[in-house]
Design an enzyme around this catalytic site. Sequence first.
Site, mmCIF file in Angstrom:
data_model
loop_
_atom_site.group_PDB
_atom_site.id
_atom_site.type_symbol
_atom_site.label_atom_id
_atom_site.label_comp_id
_atom_site.label_asym_id
_atom_site.label_seq_id
_atom_site.Cartn_x
_atom_site.Cartn_y
_atom_site.Cartn_z
ATOM 1 N N HIS A 370 -9.423 -10.329 10.297
ATOM 2 C CA HIS A 370 -8.272 -9.501 9.922
ATOM 3 C C HIS A 370 -8.567 -8.540 8.781
ATOM 4 C CE1 HIS A 370 -5.116 -11.733 12.221
ATOM 5 N NE2 HIS A 370 -5.969 -12.735 12.069
ATOM 6 N N LYS A 561 5.775 -3.231 2.539
ATOM 7 C CA LYS A 561 4.561 -4.000 2.826
ATOM 8 C C LYS A 561 4.050 -4.539 1.503
ATOM 9 C CE LYS A 561 2.686 -0.177 4.618
ATOM 10 N NZ LYS A 561 2.110 -0.538 5.881
ATOM 11 N N ARG A 562 3.043 -5.442 1.551
ATOM 12 C CA ARG A 562 2.451 -5.894 0.290
ATOM 13 C C ARG A 562 2.021 -4.678 -0.529
ATOM 14 N NH1 ARG A 562 1.805 -11.603 -0.575
ATOM 15 N NH2 ARG A 562 0.553 -10.980 -2.347
ATOM 16 N N LYS A 567 -3.243 0.337 0.330
ATOM 17 C CA LYS A 567 -2.084 0.758 1.130
ATOM 18 C C LYS A 567 -1.439 2.012 0.534
ATOM 19 C CE LYS A 567 -1.146 -4.016 2.634
ATOM 20 N NZ LYS A 567 -1.163 -4.043 4.102
ATOM 21 N N THR A 669 1.192 -4.156 11.165
ATOM 22 C CA THR A 669 2.161 -4.546 12.194
ATOM 23 C C THR A 669 3.533 -3.969 11.841
ATOM 24 O OG1 THR A 669 2.327 -6.643 11.014
ATOM 25 C CG2 THR A 669 1.073 -6.640 13.060
ATOM 26 N N LYS A 673 6.776 -2.312 14.031
ATOM 27 C CA LYS A 673 8.185 -2.711 13.885
ATOM 28 C C LYS A 673 9.059 -1.482 13.646
ATOM 29 C CE LYS A 673 6.322 -6.964 12.029
ATOM 30 N NZ LYS A 673 5.899 -7.664 10.797
HETATM 31 C C1 F58 Z 1 -3.393 -8.503 7.568
HETATM 32 N N1 F58 Z 1 -4.029 -9.426 6.680
HETATM 33 C C2 F58 Z 1 -4.075 -7.159 7.626
HETATM 34 N N2 F58 Z 1 -3.996 -11.155 5.171
HETATM 35 O O1 F58 Z 1 -4.197 -6.611 6.328
HETATM 36 C C3 F58 Z 1 -3.244 -6.241 8.511
HETATM 37 O O2 F58 Z 1 -3.875 -5.006 8.666
HETATM 38 C C4 F58 Z 1 -3.054 -6.897 9.873
HETATM 39 O O3 F58 Z 1 -2.152 -6.176 10.634
HETATM 40 C C5 F58 Z 1 -2.526 -8.318 9.733
HETATM 41 O O4 F58 Z 1 -3.360 -9.073 8.867
HETATM 42 C C6 F58 Z 1 -2.453 -9.040 11.056
HETATM 43 O O5 F58 Z 1 -3.645 -8.907 11.750
HETATM 44 C C7 F58 Z 1 -3.295 -10.268 5.934
HETATM 45 O O6 F58 Z 1 -2.075 -10.274 5.993
HETATM 46 C C8 F58 Z 1 -3.488 -12.070 4.336
HETATM 47 O O7 F58 Z 1 -2.319 -12.069 4.026
HETATM 48 C C9 F58 Z 1 -4.446 -13.119 3.805
HETATM 49 C C10 F58 Z 1 -3.732 -14.252 3.158
HETATM 50 C C11 F58 Z 1 -4.709 -15.283 2.617
HETATM 51 C C12 F58 Z 1 -5.704 -14.714 1.674
HETATM 52 C C13 F58 Z 1 -6.404 -13.551 2.300
HETATM 53 C C14 F58 Z 1 -5.451 -12.502 2.871
#
Ligand code: F58
Length: 830
Positions: A370, A561-562, A567, A669, A673
């Site tokens: 990811h 988003k985060r 970003k 994602t 949405k």
């Molecule tokens: C996200 N990763 C990607 N990681 O940033 C985003 O582009 C993608 O659409 C999504 O995954 C789904 O594939 C993400 O959300 C985390 O939150 C992890 C949590 C645990 C620590 C490392 C990051």
Amino acid sequence: MTLCDADITPTEDPRTGLHAPTLRRAIVDHLTYEQGVLPAFATTTDWYMALAHAVRDRLLHRWARTVETYVARDVKVVAYLSAEFLPGPHLGNNLAQLGIEEAARQAVTELGLDLAALLEQEEEPGLGNGGLGRLASCFLDSLATLEVPAIGYGIRYEFGLFDQEIRDGWQVEVTDKWLRDGNPWEIARPQLSCPVSFGGRTESYADDQKRYRVRWVPERVVNGIPYDTPIAGYRVGTCNTLRLWRAEACESFDFQAFNVGDYYRAVDEKIVSETLTKVLYPNDEPEIGKRLRLAQQYFFVACSLRDMLRILDLTGVPVERFPEQFAVQLNDTHPSIAVAELMRLLVDERLLAWEPAWEITQRTFGYTNHTLLPEALETWPLSLFGSVLPRHLEIVREIDRRFLEVVRARHPGDTARAARMSIVDEEAGKRIRMAHLACVGSHAVNGVSALHSDLVRQSVLRDFAELWPERFSNKTNGVTPRRFLAQANPELSALLTDHVGGGWVTALDELHRIEPLADDAVFRRRWRDVKRRTKERLAAHVAATTGVTIDPEWLFDVQVKRIHEYKRQHLNVLHIVSCYRRLKQGRGRDVPPRAFVFAGKAAPGYVMAKLIIKLINAVAAVVNADPDVNQHLKVAFIPNFGMKNAHLVYPAADLSEQISLAGKEASGTGNMKFAMNGALTIGTLDGANVEIRDAVGAENFFLFGLTADEVRVAKARGYRPEEVYRSDAELQDTVDFLTSGFLSGGDRDLFRPLVASLLDRDEYMLLADYRSYLECQAAVSRRYADADDWARRSILNVARIGKFSSDRAIREYCADIWETAPVPVTPAAG
Ligand code: F58
């Protein structure tokens, strides 16, 4: 409120009946006999609990049929291993999946209650950070809806992701006590608890056939207690399981025998054991080398694999057939210790030889990557890894030794390649590279958008893609239209259903049938009316949570988003500040007024991200209070972004901000949405934006910025942000404004770290993309001036968004990676 037996539909079972009178009776029964509360004294929370329990009965009815069917049919089950799940509130979702919203509304109304108020009571389980956790929940929804046997395995964190408050413009973290009032959706199953070992040492011995064997003598054993949450498919008999593990001290563990000490020491041990599942790590990048995090990962993986073996044994299937019974997907590297654990279980406990065990392991696992951010790739210091998991370290070393033999045979003499590919990084202080372990131990590796999968093959896992090209594929993410369209946007859903029927809920491609209506003026009118009402709802929420009033007539420009530098929320801010400066100079008054809406959490230790939140709020305070501009511009930061307020946000957006530096966002994602709810996107060619643009049509998407290739070339040539800064007077003015003190009560230093990061290095190339972004925003304004034409493009976005349903994504995983098929569950009578 009265209730008499005559009210109950006579043929309906009180536990399973779906009609309003039966539901009403069930609610009162739960309230009285389970919660011990009299209706006259019940609080809204009590009623919520009673309704939730009544709904859960109906889910369990389906769940029981589902389990019976799976056992009888000897099916292959998808096991989705994820350290995070973000299911969102369950009640509304379950009512919709069961098709009983109206019956429930009637039942509670007759009890003198308001369904919306009860829905509002639910604490959402925030057991994830962002996209990755939500994707896992979308996938569980699609698996159940597509009638695919599946189980989600994860961690039952006692404290989920922190609640965010905004004080004086700064983020303040508050603990998320989501279990405070109890959780009516879960069922604890202590009888299925699993012991999990940690630490200690290993011993070799000869078994009765004089074969070399190893046993693990742990220092500590913790019990995993599973908590099951039913996951119902949409209007089908299938109800799968989300099984989350909680750590509990192991009473029977013989402390004396291991010389652990006295009673008080045992109590300490209990606290330590139960700390394991206390809290979700709130970082969107892994925290380097945290022992507790590794222990959490191993804990849930060990429980889950043991659980699968238990199920296998129960059905009498030999362990050699494990990959025919379970397809285990690793959601990023967080569960990738599973590769070593399955080997340990097979070799040490089931006494298989290495080679057959390895074949079983590889056939079992698939790994989804990811992220491309190098700092986000998980590695563990060897010493830490060995002290928590001594046996696994030996196993990983053996996997690595055998793997490197393959690499050396293929590339004799290429020592650099072997060093690059090794699971154990012998440099950098010796670390275990979890992505390499996942890759070596899986038969399938995938990225989450076409661009990201290409970049995975070309960059982070390039050597592996060269060695095993057949293992690599793309599976573009998707989101569930049940939650993100049908539930979040009931009015738009009704309009769609009016014209094309309700089939789109499970076949999102059906929406292509509204495409001709883009040219129908009456339909566009209705479309705009719906959008207007969703904007009114969001405006009310913004006013209630921030005090900022925004006008539903304005363009709603939304970035949720985060908060992360890649970003580029601060690129959005640069645009706002430029608009503000223009307005102050008497320019830009003829463009449509805009409300800029932000939301998102920053990792508590991520200083720059927290400063970006402060900056957004500082700009908001200045802009919103300035009568020269606040008829044209407003800015709001909605606190505590989560699934609940997401339901309000996505439907109300006109413009979706997807502005990461190309090559950094794996997929995104949120972009899906928004578009699914009729927002137009302003975005870079990053992640799934590329495919969204292809799908909705380039003319209905606002594209700007460098491409991933151009970023690579610019960086290789030596990108110098201060040159860009010097060559663009408006950019200079905008950036200088941040340190003018005007935004910060005269404090010129507050935002200096942010400005310095832009001028010194600008890792995410905001300055390089600034001009192109501003020009693109100007094009947005021109387009929005023609509201009817905007509506036409909005309709086309929705009509063409079918591909981004998680149903499509899951079908691809099933066909290409899991080799599983639907197993319909016939609903039981009653
Ligand atoms: C996200 N990763 C990607 N990681 O940033 C985003 O582009 C993608 O659409 C999504 O995954 C789904 O594939 C993400 O959300 C985390 O939150 C992890 C949590 C645990 C620590 C490392 C990051």
